[in-house]
Structures are given as structure tokens and as C-alpha cells.
Design a protein around this motif. Structure first.
Motif, mmCIF file in Angstrom:
data_model
loop_
_atom_site.group_PDB
_atom_site.id
_atom_site.type_symbol
_atom_site.label_atom_id
_atom_site.label_comp_id
_atom_site.label_asym_id
_atom_site.label_seq_id
_atom_site.Cartn_x
_atom_site.Cartn_y
_atom_site.Cartn_z
ATOM 1 N N GLY A 41 -11.151 -40.681 -1.229
ATOM 2 C CA GLY A 41 -9.802 -41.012 -1.655
ATOM 3 C C GLY A 41 -8.946 -41.682 -0.601
ATOM 4 O O GLY A 41 -8.140 -42.565 -0.934
ATOM 5 N N GLY A 45 -7.312 -45.222 -1.406
ATOM 6 C CA GLY A 45 -5.861 -45.308 -1.511
ATOM 7 C C GLY A 45 -5.271 -46.274 -0.497
ATOM 8 O O GLY A 45 -4.336 -47.025 -0.812
ATOM 9 N N LEU A 63 -4.726 -44.981 -11.373
ATOM 10 C CA LEU A 63 -4.914 -43.959 -10.348
ATOM 11 C C LEU A 63 -3.903 -42.831 -10.521
ATOM 12 O O LEU A 63 -4.258 -41.646 -10.418
ATOM 13 C CB LEU A 63 -4.770 -44.593 -8.960
ATOM 14 C CG LEU A 63 -5.212 -43.758 -7.761
ATOM 15 C CD1 LEU A 63 -6.692 -43.452 -7.841
ATOM 16 C CD2 LEU A 63 -4.891 -44.502 -6.464
ATOM 17 N N PRO A 110 -8.814 -38.531 -7.074
ATOM 18 C CA PRO A 110 -7.668 -39.352 -7.503
ATOM 19 C C PRO A 110 -6.340 -38.873 -6.915
ATOM 20 O O PRO A 110 -5.471 -39.688 -6.603
ATOM 21 C CB PRO A 110 -7.676 -39.206 -9.027
ATOM 22 C CG PRO A 110 -9.040 -38.745 -9.377
ATOM 23 C CD PRO A 110 -9.499 -37.922 -8.224
ATOM 24 N N ALA A 113 -6.278 -40.097 -3.342
ATOM 25 C CA ALA A 113 -6.117 -41.555 -3.316
ATOM 26 C C ALA A 113 -4.686 -41.961 -3.654
ATOM 27 O O ALA A 113 -4.114 -42.844 -2.995
ATOM 28 C CB ALA A 113 -7.103 -42.204 -4.285
ATOM 29 N N ALA A 114 -4.102 -41.345 -4.666
ATOM 30 C CA ALA A 114 -2.742 -41.702 -5.073
ATOM 31 C C ALA A 114 -1.724 -41.343 -3.992
ATOM 32 O O ALA A 114 -0.826 -42.138 -3.688
ATOM 33 C CB ALA A 114 -2.398 -40.998 -6.385
#
Length: 231
Positions: A41, A45, A63, A110, A113-114
Motif C-alpha cells: 500500500g 499510494g 481506492l 487499500p 494506500a489511501a
């Protein structure tokens, strides 16, 4: 209620091997899943934050949507993939801790990553022009910004850990809640509550909260120490 609380404290005072084993499995599965989530991630990101390409806004929206993935849906998809008739059935991973790690990693990645994208986007607002003037590629700019914002990324790690260790739907589907093999704190709490053993469920909940607080305290200490040591 008073009797239930007394029994809860009794369970906590006399923690047996089974409870400790469940706690250790929960911690091991969640930390492994968070580690995978960070490895996947954070670079993802960061790249989304610094790169400019067609469909980027749609990818950011996707995302952010994946941050709220329903755990039971993730569990169902992994169950179908890992079942005997599924494409990964030959691996024999269904109803194992490895399947539980995979489920939690799918949920954690996710989220990491976000949050990383937001942190790196904020960092790029201050350093992006300078880095672009050096004609660095997007992956290299992402790497520099990850290092610059490394302490801020602790937040992403802690958020991912909180989601992983408190998750029940996906791990129940792919793990099966097998006693002594795939039973975690959350699935054990659910089981004991359904059985009516509220004192044991409360004791397990207290252990779970203690684990979360201990990990958060350790992360906060390491972050503070690192900031003092490296600035």
C-alpha cells in the motif's frame, strides 16, 4: 452483572494456555497482514500521489471506495478462490491462518494506500516542485517523499492494524473459527457471546483491547524516539 464482572476478572487473573494461544494467533495474523499491507500500500499510494496519468482521479476514487470494503464480501471471494473447486484450491490454504492473513491483508492494503496517498500528496505540496526541478522520475520522487514523511505514515500503519485485529467477518469465512487452529480473539468473543458465556467474552475483549493499546503505545514510543533521534 456483578457476578459476570467477578467471573470476568477471574478469567483475566487465571489466563490459561488457550486464551494466550488465541491472543498470540490474533496478533501474529494481524501484524503479518499489516506488514503485507504496508509493503503493497505505501508504494502504491505514493505513486498515485506523485504520478499524473489519465484516469488518476477515478483510481483515487476507487481506492477510497476500497477503504470501506465489506469484510464478508472479501471473505466470500477468498473462500471461492481457495475452495477445492476454486483456482487456488490446490494450495490447501482454506481454513488456515494463511488464509486469514490474506483476508486481513486485502482489507488493510487499500486503507494503507489511501492514507499514504494523502500524506504523500501533502508532502509533495511542499517539496514536489523542487523534486521535479531535479528531473527525478515519479518512482524516485515517491521514494524521497516516503522517506521524508516516514513518521507520518505511522498513522496509516496503526489504522491498518486497528482494522485488521478487530476484523471478524472475513477471517470467520476463510478461517472457520477452528479451536486451537484458526480461532482469533474476535471470533472467540462472538462464539462465547452466542453461547451465553459473557464473562469469558468480556475477558477476551479486555485482552483484545490490551493488545491494541500495547501496540499503539509501542508505535507511539518508537515514533517519538525516531523523531527525536532523526528529526
Amino acid at each position: 452483572m456483578s457476578q459476570t464482572l467477578q467471573e470476568t476478572f477471574a478469567h483475566l487473573w487465571t489466563l490459561d494456555r488457550d486464551v494466550l494461544a488465541i491472543a498470540w494467533l490474533s496478533l501474529r495474523v494481524s501484524l503479518t497482514a499489516v506488514g503485507i499491507g504496508l509493503l503493497l500500500g505505501v508504494p502504491l499510494g505514493a505513486l498515485i500521489a506523485v504520478a499524473r496519468f489519465p484516469g488518476r482521479d477515478a483510481l483515487v476514487g476507487l481506492l477510497n471506495t476500497f477503504m470501506g470494503l465489506p469484510p464478508v464480501i472479501v471473505g466470500l471471494i477468498l473462500y471461492l478462490a481457495l475452495s477445492r473447486s476454486g483456482p487456488l484450491g490446490a494450495l490447501g490454504l482454506l481454513f488456515t491462518p494463511t488464509a486469514m492473513v490474506a483476508a486481513q491483508a486485502v482489507l488493510a492494503t487499500p486503507l494503507v494506500a489511501a492514507l499514504t496517498r494523502q500524506v504523500i500528496a501533502d508532502a509533495e505540496a511542499h517539496l514536489g516542485e523542487q523534486l521535479r526541478s531535479l528531473r527525478l522520475s515519479a518512482p524516485r520522487r515517491a521514494g524521497v517523499l516516503i522517506y521524508d514523511a516516514r513518521f507520518s505514515l505511522f498513522t496509516a500503519a496503526l489504522a491498518a492494524f486497528g482494522r485488521a485485529i478487530s476484523e471478524i467477518g472475513a477471517v470467520l469465512v476463510v478461517g472457520g473459527n477452528i479451536d486451537g487452529h484458526t480461532r482469533t480473539m474476535t471470533t472467540a468473543i462472538s462464539l462465547e457471546t452466542q453461547k451465553g458465556d459473557l464473562s469469558l467474552a468480556l475477558a477476551l475483549g479486555a485482552v483484545l483491547m490490551s493488545l491494541v493499546l500495547a501496540v499503539n503505545a509501542a508505535a507511539a514510543f518508537l515514533r517519538g524516539h525516531a523523531v527525536k533521534a532523526y528529526g
